[in-house]
Design an enzyme around this catalytic site. Sequence first.
Site, PDB file in Angstrom:
ATOM      1  N   CYS A  54       0.827  -1.206   0.000  1.00  0.00           N
ATOM      2  CA  CYS A  54       0.000   0.000   0.000  1.00  0.00           C
ATOM      3  C   CYS A  54       0.865   1.263   0.000  1.00  0.00           C
ATOM      4  O   CYS A  54       2.020   1.253   0.453  1.00  0.00           O
ATOM      5  CB  CYS A  54      -0.881   0.020   1.245  1.00  0.00           C
ATOM      6  SG  CYS A  54      -2.248  -1.151   1.208  1.00  0.00           S
ATOM      7  N   GLU A  56       0.583   3.771   1.932  1.00  0.00           N
ATOM      8  CA  GLU A  56       0.923   4.194   3.293  1.00  0.00           C
ATOM      9  C   GLU A  56       2.197   3.489   3.768  1.00  0.00           C
ATOM     10  O   GLU A  56       3.060   4.104   4.414  1.00  0.00           O
ATOM     11  CB  GLU A  56      -0.218   3.859   4.262  1.00  0.00           C
ATOM     12  CG  GLU A  56      -1.503   4.624   3.993  1.00  0.00           C
ATOM     13  CD  GLU A  56      -2.454   3.925   3.034  1.00  0.00           C
ATOM     14  OE1 GLU A  56      -1.985   3.214   2.120  1.00  0.00           O
ATOM     15  OE2 GLU A  56      -3.662   4.089   3.207  1.00  0.00           O
TER      16      GLU A  56
END
Length: 133
Positions: A54, A56
């Site tokens: 991801c 993040e």
Amino acid sequence: MPDLDAMLDAAQAARLKAYAPYSKFLVGAAIQSGSGAIFAGANVENAAYPQGSCAEASAISAMVMAGERRIAAMVVVGGGEGLTTPCGGCRQRIREFAGGATPIHVAGPEGLRASFTLAELLPHSFGPENLTA
Ligand code: THU
């Protein structure tokens, strides 16, 4: 005070670098760290689907590699109509370096859509301090 516009710009730029040939869902993330520096990341998918990562996680890695350990604020930018809130696993990844009051802003290509605190996204969380006696 976190610089929301600078984080939004960094996350939007990162989103355009995402490698998402399978989902075609581009995500960018930006962190403002304890020092005020901004670190960005994008999702990186893989032909072996579960190995994708991801946006993040990528931004957190960039922050840690710069020697920083505190997320002061974060922005996640995704596409579609809905809110690209961090997935469950990423909420926990963010928690490692952030507290409950840390702002997590969610945006689309057009700009800011919603703002949360980490505690709203991950209530009653387990963090590093739970491991101390
Ligand atoms: N994704 C992120 O990078 N961050 C999020 O907050 C939600 C989902 C990615 C994972 C995958 O590459 C694609 O978006 C579709 O789930």
